[in-house]
Design an enzyme around this catalytic site. Structure first.
Site, mmCIF file in Angstrom:
data_model
loop_
_atom_site.group_PDB
_atom_site.id
_atom_site.type_symbol
_atom_site.label_atom_id
_atom_site.label_comp_id
_atom_site.label_asym_id
_atom_site.label_seq_id
_atom_site.Cartn_x
_atom_site.Cartn_y
_atom_site.Cartn_z
ATOM 1 C CE LYS A 77 -46.876 4.789 43.320
ATOM 2 N NZ LYS A 77 -47.690 4.290 42.183
ATOM 3 C CE LYS A 130 -49.315 17.987 36.561
ATOM 4 N NZ LYS A 130 -49.603 16.541 36.559
ATOM 5 C CD GLU A 132 -45.431 10.630 30.801
ATOM 6 O OE1 GLU A 132 -44.703 10.644 29.785
ATOM 7 O OE2 GLU A 132 -45.214 9.891 31.785
ATOM 8 C CB CYS A 188 -67.114 18.297 60.094
ATOM 9 S SG CYS A 188 -67.712 19.607 59.033
ATOM 10 C CE1 TYR A 189 -74.776 15.045 58.050
ATOM 11 C CE2 TYR A 189 -74.144 13.168 59.396
ATOM 12 C CZ TYR A 189 -75.098 13.851 58.657
ATOM 13 O OH TYR A 189 -76.362 13.335 58.540
ATOM 14 C CB THR A 224 -45.925 -5.366 41.320
ATOM 15 O OG1 THR A 224 -45.676 -5.012 39.960
ATOM 16 C CG2 THR A 224 -45.006 -6.502 41.720
ATOM 17 C CG HIS A 283 -62.294 18.459 58.506
ATOM 18 N ND1 HIS A 283 -62.953 17.271 58.345
ATOM 19 C CD2 HIS A 283 -63.150 19.427 58.108
ATOM 20 C CE1 HIS A 283 -64.151 17.484 57.855
ATOM 21 N NE2 HIS A 283 -64.307 18.796 57.700
ATOM 22 C CD GLU A 292 -60.446 14.826 59.210
ATOM 23 O OE1 GLU A 292 -60.322 15.383 60.315
ATOM 24 O OE2 GLU A 292 -61.524 14.827 58.590
ATOM 25 C CG ASP A 335 -49.997 1.643 42.440
ATOM 26 O OD1 ASP A 335 -49.105 1.742 43.304
ATOM 27 O OD2 ASP A 335 -50.497 2.617 41.854
ATOM 28 N N GLY A 339 -69.172 14.788 56.538
ATOM 29 C CA GLY A 339 -69.987 14.299 55.424
ATOM 30 C C GLY A 339 -70.622 15.455 54.683
ATOM 31 C CB SER A 344 -48.586 -2.377 34.283
ATOM 32 O OG SER A 344 -48.340 -1.833 35.576
HETATM 33 P P1 XMP Z 1 -49.027 14.428 33.668
HETATM 34 O O1 XMP Z 1 -48.377 14.281 32.336
HETATM 35 O O2 XMP Z 1 -50.522 14.544 33.582
HETATM 36 O O3 XMP Z 1 -48.730 13.076 34.463
HETATM 37 O O4 XMP Z 1 -48.430 15.547 34.476
HETATM 38 C C1 XMP Z 1 -49.010 12.831 35.807
HETATM 39 C C2 XMP Z 1 -48.704 11.376 36.079
HETATM 40 O O5 XMP Z 1 -49.640 10.539 35.370
HETATM 41 C C3 XMP Z 1 -48.961 9.702 34.439
HETATM 42 N N1 XMP Z 1 -49.776 9.660 33.210
HETATM 43 C C4 XMP Z 1 -50.528 8.613 32.832
HETATM 44 N N2 XMP Z 1 -50.690 7.402 33.383
HETATM 45 N N3 XMP Z 1 -52.160 6.787 31.644
HETATM 46 C C5 XMP Z 1 -51.495 6.484 32.780
HETATM 47 O O6 XMP Z 1 -51.627 5.352 33.251
HETATM 48 C C6 XMP Z 1 -52.064 7.989 31.030
HETATM 49 O O7 XMP Z 1 -52.692 8.233 30.001
HETATM 50 C C7 XMP Z 1 -51.190 8.947 31.649
HETATM 51 N N4 XMP Z 1 -50.839 10.225 31.352
HETATM 52 C C8 XMP Z 1 -49.955 10.629 32.319
HETATM 53 C C9 XMP Z 1 -47.610 10.342 34.236
HETATM 54 O O8 XMP Z 1 -46.634 9.392 33.809
HETATM 55 C C10 XMP Z 1 -47.327 10.929 35.605
HETATM 56 O O9 XMP Z 1 -46.838 9.951 36.499
#
Ligand code: XMP
Length: 527
Positions: free
Chosen positions: A383, A519, A525, A77-78, A230, A169, A171, A228, A50, A224
């Site tokens: 996930k 990335k 995106e 830890c705590y 669904t 930790h 875990e 998640d 904590g 959507s």
């Molecule tokens: P980026 O582009 O930040 O994306 O590397 C990481 C993950 O997040 C999703 N993403 C979004 N999801 N609203 C959302 O619900 C958003 O504005 C948004 N921008 C990015 C992206 O598709 C990827 O899975």
């Protein structure tokens, strides 16, 4: 069952996750939980880490009754400092330096044997430290069972009772073999059964939802078509049937035929009570002239809330007039554990709510103003566990393995201005790319893939004529957590075939390019 008392560490949920991986069920409750109010007897108790200092005013303390229960206790830890502090307040002091990062731990041998907590972990063990306070001295009746170079008291144990304390930790994955250590505690020392399965989680969660919502209560939630929302919706359907109302907002920037497909899946395949709000014109009209990515997000997020609020009102009015069901009193949110990591849960669940950027994150005025309480059945899961849960609920493989799709949809994949024509081009190209990925058996190997439309045009020659047309950008990434990613290594021939089909079949496109950026420095995106 192992009881994990949460003192607010970022890692507490990981304790229950690791135990689940060992098929040991663990229930996590706030550290303020009194033993007298518990209706079951745990096989063992874990006190988490904590962010507080045990000697500070207002620091949380555990109900002393747990120490009289006669079951094994593990302080992390705590939790360790709390146990030492209970024994004597002068046992815990502020360290001169924070200790943060890897340390090499050595379990101590007595008569040639390590303590049972370290069974199978005799050698050098890499552990993860993250603490400011430390033990000044060994609490009475305790002895050292493992040390590191900087922490003499890295692991200690009571001489006669089953009370164990760890400064590090176990875990987190940075502690190599930490799972073995938790197994030694839960299975070896507490004798907890390894019989927990996702099927049991489903039963427990359904029972919990029924109690929470009550006999006549009703629940509202946005869906959507993503994994998640669904899975969360299907769980609600199993728990309370048609007293769960799902709303799907068509924002005009979904993928090709996606709205119809999601509608069909949710109603026919999953039997969910669904309302589709077609607001595509409203969204597409409003997007006219907007080129800035953040402005697109803001407009879509805001409009989504307006549309959802209007639908919610209609459902609430209908519910109020229904003789058989009561008021809508809950709002479903498909929040996953990574979304709530910063929670400080000892203050109670209400302190942990935050607004998310995904579909379903509603402004406070909606939940507070109308007295709707949040219900978040996935908030302890990661996930991959949500996917397991989906399979358990009988959701089809393709749906459970679906790539993520951003809330602002194709609007942030049509770079620059979004017009219906450009959305259509991106949609068709995306559909060709994704279906070819599926046919090649690559879909489940890719974290996320899509086609985007570049804002500039290029010259080409088609049918002996000069054209000046659009450029499609393909992106596909390998990733585990979406925080970092690498470009997916397609075979050259595959990309050539995709490119040929897109140029031939999508009118207005004369070039196709593949994005090789990782990335960081890129993002997944393009906007
Ligand atoms: P980026 O582009 O930040 O994306 O590397 C990481 C993950 O997040 C999703 N993403 C979004 N999801 N609203 C959302 O619900 C958003 O504005 C948004 N921008 C990015 C992206 O598709 C990827 O899975």
């Amino acid at each position: 069952t192992i009881l994990t008392l949460d003192f607010g560490s970022q890692y507490t949920h990981l304790i229950t996750r690791r135990l689940r991986e060992l098929n040991v069920y663990s229930e996590m409750l706030p550290c303020t939980q009194k033993l007298a109010d518990l209706t079951w007897k745990p096989a063992g108790v874990i006190l988490s880490g904590g962010p507080y200092s045990v000697y500070e005013d207002g620091a949380p303390h555990v109900d002393p009754a747990y120490f009289e229960l006669g079951v094994p206790i593990l302080g992390i830890c705590y939790g360790m400092q709390e146990i030492a502090y209970r024994s004597n307040a002068t046992n815990v002091i502020a360290g001169t330096a924070r200790e943060y990062g890897h340390a090499d731990l050595q379990a101590k041998k007595v008569d040639g044997f390590v303590d049972r907590l370290f069974e199978g972990l005799e050698g050098n063990m890499k552990v993860w430290m993250s603490h400011g306070d430390k033990l000044a001295k060994l609490p009475e009746d305790f002895h050292v069972i493992a040390s590191t170079q900087n922490s003499e008291y890295a692991a200690i144990a009571h001489q006669t009772k089953d009370i164990y304390c760890l400064q590090f930790h176990p875990e987190v994955t940075h502690t190599i073999n930490g799972v073995q250590l938790l197994k030694n505690f839960a299975v070896g020392i507490c004798k907890a059964q390894q019989n927990w399965t996702m099927a049991k989680f489903v039963d427990q969660e359904i029972a919990r939802i029924r109690t929470l919502v009550g006999e006549t209560g009703q629940v509202l939630g946005a869906v959507s078509g993503g994994v998640d929302s669904t899975v969360a919706a299907k769980l609600m359907k199993e728990a309370i049937g048609d007293r769960f109302h799902a709303v799907l907002v068509n924002n005009g920037v979904m993928r090709l035929n996606e709205c119809e497909q999601v509608q069909k899946t949710l109603t026919e395949h999953l039997g969910i009570n669904l309302i589709v709000a077609d607001a595509s014109k409203l969204f597409l009209d409003g997007l006219k002239g907007i080129t800035d990515p953040e402005q697109k997000r803001k407009f879509i997020g805001g409009t989504f809330i307006d549309v959802f609020e209007a639908e919610a009102k209609k459902i609430e009015d209908a519910a109020a007039n229904s003789p058989k069901a009561g008021k809508i009193n809950f709002f479903l949110q498909g929040t996953l554990y990574p979304d709530v990591i910063e929670s400080i849960s000892f203050k109670g669940p209400s302190a942990t709510i935050k607004t998310h950027h995904n579909v379903g994150g509603l402004p406070k005025r909606m939940t507070e103003g109308q007295g709707l309480k949040l219900i978040e059945p996935l908030r302890e899961l990661f996930k991959d566990e949500v996917r397991d849960l989906g399979r358990q609920l009988g959701i089809a493989h393709d749906l459970v393995m679906r790539h993520p799709f951003p809330g602002p949809g194709i609007a942030i994949r049509v770079l620059g201005e979004v017009t219906p024509e450009r959305v259509e081009m991106a949609r068709k190209a995306d559909n060709i790319f994704i279906s070819m990925i599926r046919e090649a058996g690559l879909y489940d190997k890719i974290g996320q893939a899509f086609a985007a439309l570049d804002p500039s045009r290029a010259v080409g020659v088609m049918g002996d004529k000069r054209v000046y047309e659009n450029i499609v950008l393909l992106r596909a990434v390998e990733t585990t957590d979406f925080m970092t990613c690498n470009p997916f290594p397609f075979e050259h021939e595959f990309l050539v075939r995709v490119s040929t089909r897109i140029v031939n079949e999508v009118q207005g496109v004369c070039r196709v390019a593949y994005d090789y950026t990782s990335k960081p420095p890129g993002t997944i995106e393009l906007e």
